[in-house]
Design a protein around this motif. Structure first.
Motif, PDB file in Angstrom:
ATOM      1  N   GLN A   4       0.827  -1.201   0.000  1.00  0.00           N
ATOM      2  CA  GLN A   4       0.000   0.000   0.000  1.00  0.00           C
ATOM      3  C   GLN A   4       0.868   1.260   0.000  1.00  0.00           C
ATOM      4  OE1 GLN A   4      -3.228   0.036   2.911  1.00  0.00           O
ATOM      5  NE2 GLN A   4      -3.199  -2.192   2.944  1.00  0.00           N
TER       6      GLN A   4
ATOM      7  N   GLU B 274       2.181   1.857  -3.435  1.00  0.00           N
ATOM      8  CA  GLU B 274       1.194   2.438  -4.339  1.00  0.00           C
ATOM      9  C   GLU B 274       1.122   3.952  -4.165  1.00  0.00           C
ATOM     10  OE1 GLU B 274      -0.633   0.947  -6.918  1.00  0.00           O
ATOM     11  OE2 GLU B 274       1.057  -0.368  -6.436  1.00  0.00           O
ATOM     12  N   GLU B 275       1.219   4.415  -2.920  1.00  0.00           N
ATOM     13  CA  GLU B 275       1.208   5.860  -2.671  1.00  0.00           C
ATOM     14  C   GLU B 275       2.447   6.516  -3.274  1.00  0.00           C
ATOM     15  OE1 GLU B 275      -1.310   7.666  -1.333  1.00  0.00           O
ATOM     16  OE2 GLU B 275      -2.348   5.746  -1.493  1.00  0.00           O
TER      17      GLU B 275
ATOM     18  N   LYS C 299       2.049   6.961  -7.072  1.00  0.00           N
ATOM     19  CA  LYS C 299       1.149   8.049  -7.467  1.00  0.00           C
ATOM     20  C   LYS C 299       1.931   9.336  -7.694  1.00  0.00           C
ATOM     21  CE  LYS C 299      -2.967   6.309  -5.057  1.00  0.00           C
ATOM     22  NZ  LYS C 299      -3.891   6.532  -3.905  1.00  0.00           N
ATOM     23  N   VAL C 300       2.944   9.560  -6.856  1.00  0.00           N
ATOM     24  CA  VAL C 300       3.800  10.745  -7.016  1.00  0.00           C
ATOM     25  C   VAL C 300       4.826  10.519  -8.110  1.00  0.00           C
ATOM     26  CG1 VAL C 300       5.395  12.320  -5.848  1.00  0.00           C
ATOM     27  CG2 VAL C 300       3.472  11.324  -4.579  1.00  0.00           C
ATOM     28  N   TYR C 301       5.411   9.324  -8.128  1.00  0.00           N
ATOM     29  CA  TYR C 301       6.454   8.977  -9.103  1.00  0.00           C
ATOM     30  C   TYR C 301       5.964   9.149 -10.539  1.00  0.00           C
ATOM     31  CZ  TYR C 301      10.357   6.117 -10.955  1.00  0.00           C
ATOM     32  OH  TYR C 301      11.473   5.655 -11.612  1.00  0.00           O
ATOM     33  N   ASP C 302       4.682   8.839 -10.759  1.00  0.00           N
ATOM     34  CA  ASP C 302       4.137   8.890 -12.119  1.00  0.00           C
ATOM     35  C   ASP C 302       3.736  10.293 -12.566  1.00  0.00           C
ATOM     36  OD1 ASP C 302       4.476   6.172 -12.447  1.00  0.00           O
ATOM     37  OD2 ASP C 302       2.462   5.656 -11.746  1.00  0.00           O
ATOM     38  N   LEU C 303       3.819  11.256 -11.663  1.00  0.00           N
ATOM     39  CA  LEU C 303       3.510  12.633 -12.048  1.00  0.00           C
ATOM     40  C   LEU C 303       4.589  13.164 -12.988  1.00  0.00           C
ATOM     41  CD1 LEU C 303       2.470  14.136  -8.576  1.00  0.00           C
ATOM     42  CD2 LEU C 303       0.940  13.516 -10.466  1.00  0.00           C
TER      43      LEU C 303
ATOM     44  N   ALA D 112       6.044  11.853  -1.784  1.00  0.00           N
ATOM     45  CA  ALA D 112       5.988  10.393  -1.742  1.00  0.00           C
ATOM     46  C   ALA D 112       6.503   9.860  -0.402  1.00  0.00           C
ATOM     47  CB  ALA D 112       6.801   9.803  -2.887  1.00  0.00           C
TER      48      ALA D 112
ATOM     49  N   SER E  27       3.864   7.730   1.946  1.00  0.00           N
ATOM     50  CA  SER E  27       4.225   6.375   2.353  1.00  0.00           C
ATOM     51  C   SER E  27       4.302   6.269   3.872  1.00  0.00           C
ATOM     52  CB  SER E  27       5.563   5.983   1.725  1.00  0.00           C
ATOM     53  OG  SER E  27       5.998   4.724   2.193  1.00  0.00           O
TER      54      SER E  27
ATOM     55  N   ASN F  76      -1.206  -6.117  -7.308  1.00  0.00           N
ATOM     56  CA  ASN F  76      -1.102  -5.619  -5.927  1.00  0.00           C
ATOM     57  C   ASN F  76      -1.707  -6.590  -4.916  1.00  0.00           C
ATOM     58  OD1 ASN F  76       0.133  -3.164  -6.676  1.00  0.00           O
ATOM     59  ND2 ASN F  76      -1.860  -2.391  -7.321  1.00  0.00           N
TER      60      ASN F  76
END
Length: 268
Positions: free
Chosen positions: A17, A20-21, A24-28, A45, A49, A145
């Motif tokens: 989990q 995954e958080e 979300k930032v990494y893919d920005l 991130a 986390s 996941n």
């Protein structure tokens, strides 16, 4: 101390989990980076986390030492027999570089020694964990996941260090923190006639390389904190490797008054 299977599974799910958080930032396309007092980087991130992990670990009986939490005075910590050590995003520099070599680290320590370690690599969805009490460690490729107990404890997922004799020694070097002391150590091996290959890797993945037999030795002759190393230490210890304090010659210790680690060496 016997670690309940239910607790292990929950901690692994917690790491997923948190990962995954982070993603979300990494893919920005762009994200802001702040810097702490020691000039180490901090991103959203790290904080996201940390929030996930703390929300879960606070439900357990054990207190938490996390890189992103306010540090608790040693007068209180020294009374803790068992505690969690957490780095919610290890390898923030690798995260910022977007090379995928960053991890979530969660470890359980008792009387200064790690007994359970979890390292999750969100970018490639690989999960490592080791239980020192039963001397087993595993590497699992995560799909959707989701993890199952059957996958977690399958013999096909167990990892082992290299035990065969090879003419080449593979030395793990830090991707972002190679020091002169480490270079000197490598040169000393070469002077002894050893054929050396340096394998560069970021974050706690350096421990994993040795634990799964993809490297032979990991010299860390640069500053690290306890939360950087506890999870990797547990995984390595679970497969029979040694993590040795270069000042004392003894096993690396945790929940010390000073949370800064001495130099150490991971070997068979």
């Amino acid at each position: 101390m016997k670690i309940p299977i239910e607790l292990t599974v929950s901690i692994l799910d917690c790491a997923l989990q948190a990962g995954e958080e982070i993603l979300k930032v990494y893919d920005l396309p762009d994200f802001q980076t702040a810097f702490k007092n020691d000039r180490s980087p901090l991103t959203l991130a790290d904080l996201a986390s940390n929030k996930v992990i703390n929300e879960f670990l606070r439900k357990t009986p054990y207190p938490i030492i996390s890189e992103e939490n306010k540090q608790i005075d040693y007068a209180t910590r020294k009374t803790w027999e068992t505690c969690w050590l957490v780095d919610p995003l290890d390898g923030t520099k690798e995260f910022i570089k977007k090379n995928g070599e960053f991890t979530v680290n969660i470890a359980l320590c008792k009387k200064g020694k790690p007994i359970l370690g979890v390292i999750y690599v969100p970018a490639v969805k690989e999960l490592y964990f080791g239980n020192v009490t039963n001397q087993k460690a595993y590497k699992i490729k995560i799909k959707d996941n989701h993890i199952t107990t059957a996958d977690l404890f399958s013999e096909r997922n167990r990892i082992y260090p290299k035990i065969s004799i090879s003419p080449r020694i593979r030395v793990v070097g830090s991707r972002s923190h190679m020091t002169q002391e480490t270079i000197t150590y490598v040169e000393s091996l070469k002077k002894n006639g050893e054929d050396i290959e340096v394998v560069s890797k970021g974050s706690s993945l350096k421990f994993c390389l040795v634990a799964e037999g993809k490297a032979d030795v990991y010299p860390r002759f640069a500053p690290t904190m306890e939360w950087d190393t506890a999870a990797g230490h547990a995984i390595c210890k679970a497969v029979g490797l040694k993590v040795t304090d270069q000042e004392t010659g003894q096993e690396l210790r945790y929940n010390k008054e000073n949370l800064l680690n001495p130099h150490f060496l991971v070997t068979i």
